[in-house]
Motif scaffolding. Structure first.
Motif, PDB file in Angstrom:
ATOM      1  N   ILE A 118       0.877  -1.363  -0.231  1.00  0.00           N
ATOM      2  CA  ILE A 118      -0.053  -0.020  -0.169  1.00  0.00           C
ATOM      3  C   ILE A 118       0.818   1.171  -0.063  1.00  0.00           C
ATOM      4  CG2 ILE A 118      -1.812   1.209   1.277  1.00  0.00           C
ATOM      5  CD1 ILE A 118      -2.594  -1.440   2.546  1.00  0.00           C
ATOM      6  N   GLU A 119       0.625   2.132  -0.652  1.00  0.00           N
ATOM      7  CA  GLU A 119       1.398   3.229  -0.976  1.00  0.00           C
ATOM      8  C   GLU A 119       0.797   4.624  -1.632  1.00  0.00           C
ATOM      9  OE1 GLU A 119       5.646   4.233  -3.630  1.00  0.00           O
ATOM     10  OE2 GLU A 119       4.420   2.388  -4.149  1.00  0.00           O
ATOM     11  N   GLY A 120       1.303   5.857  -0.580  1.00  0.00           N
ATOM     12  CA  GLY A 120       0.698   7.134  -1.242  1.00  0.00           C
ATOM     13  C   GLY A 120      -0.557   7.548  -0.576  1.00  0.00           C
ATOM     14  N   TYR A 121      -1.080   6.943   0.104  1.00  0.00           N
ATOM     15  CA  TYR A 121      -2.437   7.299   0.931  1.00  0.00           C
ATOM     16  C   TYR A 121      -2.017   8.019   2.092  1.00  0.00           C
ATOM     17  CZ  TYR A 121      -4.663   4.211  -2.463  1.00  0.00           C
ATOM     18  OH  TYR A 121      -5.112   3.705  -3.659  1.00  0.00           O
ATOM     19  N   ARG A 122      -3.225   8.929   2.763  1.00  0.00           N
ATOM     20  CA  ARG A 122      -3.167   9.307   4.159  1.00  0.00           C
ATOM     21  C   ARG A 122      -2.737   8.300   5.095  1.00  0.00           C
ATOM     22  NH1 ARG A 122      -6.812  13.776   7.271  1.00  0.00           N
ATOM     23  NH2 ARG A 122      -5.797  13.439   9.298  1.00  0.00           N
TER      24      ARG A 122
END
Length: 529
Positions: A408-412
């Motif tokens: 999982i990458e780049g989310y808040r």
């Protein structure tokens, strides 16, 4: 005289016919059950062609269908339902293989296809036919019906008396190898519409400039769609611009090897069970790419090897918008539980600042999310703390799920367990286990909002570039929380948690151990009794 096979080239238009509808209907009428209609290469002008017997339409070569007018379906396959209906004597629960009726059914026998439903409606507009399943009858004795399958979601006895009724399906229809283009200015119209069908097979279908759905199926058993492409609909939203759509409790679905572009949704499993979605690629959806549930009444669905690329909404979602809380402006997800959702080896790239890669709006059990790559791609250099999205977002209470081998990458928030409001109890021993997962470049790795007596096990998690905290806490507490074998690197401002972790009572269990951090100034880890 009926024949086993005929080519449409052998059936001419009459002098008064301006399109191909009539000769297609005559050709179909001339076929015996199980017969084959061959359609050679060419462009045909037709719509609203009715199919009410088991036949195979085989398109040989490059075949294009164009409707004669706007807002028309190309093929319509539709059975019938009996007028008699029956009330349940007692509630039907998940995994019940038999149901008891208030009276003996007079028109139902082994092998029949029946609908099992209740009076559930969507609270916003009283839309009916939501908590519905289609089943095949195995055996009947007096007022008891044994099902070939089993009840997927609970059904209550209906005050209106309509819980069970028999349908007379169109069976064993095969349609293979055509493309269609809807007329410009259409606001509805489907490539194939099927209602009350069994063993429907559709292969190698392409549609462009659609308005309704490429394929819409209602109340069906054993539907297979393979090798499809739907692109560039004229309208999207409000039931328009869908790829493949299922309604009314379809049971036994296989959808595989497809591509959709610019649709409202690629595959919508509105009230379906026992479904497999495999190797479908959706690009630039205007909403969610894949809907495991639309209003809430779906179960036992596997989606694997699929891709949702640049979805404006959620990549994969199970919505529960039909569930009422008594407040006309809000739903109450706790009134319904999802079962048996498996998401395996899927890739999701979305760019909505407020949605999620995968989102279940209600409690979910028997859930496995494995091997997924989920990434947020922003069109600007927006700060993570200003986003409100998450890679995976699940309901924080009464959820039993395993998340494994995901990136999982780049989310808040990497993985969020949250509800809009309310501190709901975890009423059973359900547990969420996160393992062998990478969370990278997020504001926080895990987010917990609401939910009491939660049970979590977090093991073998690798984090990189976490801006604020490993665990972000809002409200709620834990009866079991074990965190072990966690690696956190390149996160110089990281805190383990923004608040003290609250345990339900002194009898709560858990531990934090085997945490590796490359920041020597990292604050001491909290103690969990």
């Amino acid at each position: 005289m009926q024949v086993a096979r005929i080519s449409i080239s052998k059936v001419d238009r009459t002098p008064y016919e301006q399109n191909d509808v009539g000769r297609f209907q005559r050709a179909i009428s001339s076929l015996q059950d199980g017969g084959e209609l061959i359609v050679p290469s060419g462009t045909y002008y037709l719509d609203s062609v009715l199919i009410r017997k088991p036949i195979h339409i085989r398109c040989a070569g490059v075949v294009e269908f164009i409707p004669t007018d706007r807002n028309k379906d190309i093929f319509i396959i539709e059975g019938t339902r009996n007028d008699l209906s029956y009330q349940l004597l007692e509630p039907a629960n998940r995994r019940d293989q038999k149901i008891n009726l208030s009276i003996n059914p007079s028109d139902i026998k082994p092998g029949d296809m029946i609908v099992v439903t209740d009076d559930s409606v969507r609270f916003k507009d009283n839309h009916t036919d939501l908590n519905t399943e289609v089943h095949e009858v195995f055996y009947v004795e007096n007022n008891t019906i044994w099902l070939r399958d089993y009840i997927r979601l609970p059904k209550s006895p209906s005050p209106s008396g309509v819980n069970v009724y028999k349908v007379n399906p169109v069976e064993n229809v095969k349609i293979d190898g055509f493309r269609y283009r809807m007329l410009e200015g259409s606001t509805c119209g489907r490539g194939i519409y099927a209602n009350y069908v069994r063993n429907l097979q559709v292969t190698n279908i392409q549609g462009t400039r659609g308005a309704g759905s490429g394929i819409q199926v209602r109340k069906a058993i054993q539907t297979r769609v393979e090798g499809f492409e739907f692109t560039n609909p004229q309208v999207v939203g409000g039931g328009q611009g869908y790829g493949i759509q299922f309604f009314g409790g379809c049971n036994g679905i296989t959808v595989r090897d497809g591509y959709t572009y610019g649709m409202r949704h690629s595959v919508d499993l509105e009230g379906s069970c026992e479904a497999l979605i495999d190797n479908v690629v959706d690009v630039c959806a205007a909403g969610a790419s894949f809907l495991l549930s639309h209003n809430g009444y779906s179960s036992d669905i596997t989606i694997q090897n699929c891709r949702a690329i640049n979805s404006a909404g959620t990549g994969i979602v199970a919505d529960s918008q039909a569930i009422s809380s008594g407040n006309p402006d809000k739903s109450s997800p706790l009134q319904l539980t999802f079962y048996g959702f498996q998401i395996r080896n899927c890739e999701i790239i979305n760019f909505s600042f407020g949605n999620a890669g995968i989102h279940f709006y209600s409690p979910c059990k028997e859930v496995f999310i494995e091997g997924c790559k989920i990434r947020y791609r922003s069109g600007s250099e927006q700060e993570l703390s200003k986003l409100s999205n998450a890679g995976i977002r699940l309901y924080p209470a009464q959820t039993d799920a395993r998340i494994a081998n995901c990136t999982i990458e780049g989310y808040r928030r990497g993985i969020a367990f949250q509800s809009p409001a309310g501190d709901y109890d975890n009423r059973d021993d359900c547990q969420i286990h996160i393992s062998n997962t990478v969370i990278r470049n997020c504001c926080s790795a895990l987010f917990f909002n609401h939910g009491r007596s939660k049970r979590f096990r977090i093991s073998h998690v690798h984090c990189e570039g976490i801006e604020q905290q490993f665990i972000e806490l809002n409200q709620g507490d834990f009866s079991y929380l074990q965190i072990e074998d966690v690696t956190i690197i390149r996160s110089p401002k990281l805190r383990f948690a923004n608040h003290k972790i609250q345990m339900t009572s002194k009898k709560s269990a858990g531990a934090v151990r085997n945490i590796f951090i490359d920041n020597k100034e990292f604050s001491p880890l909290p103690h969990i009794p």
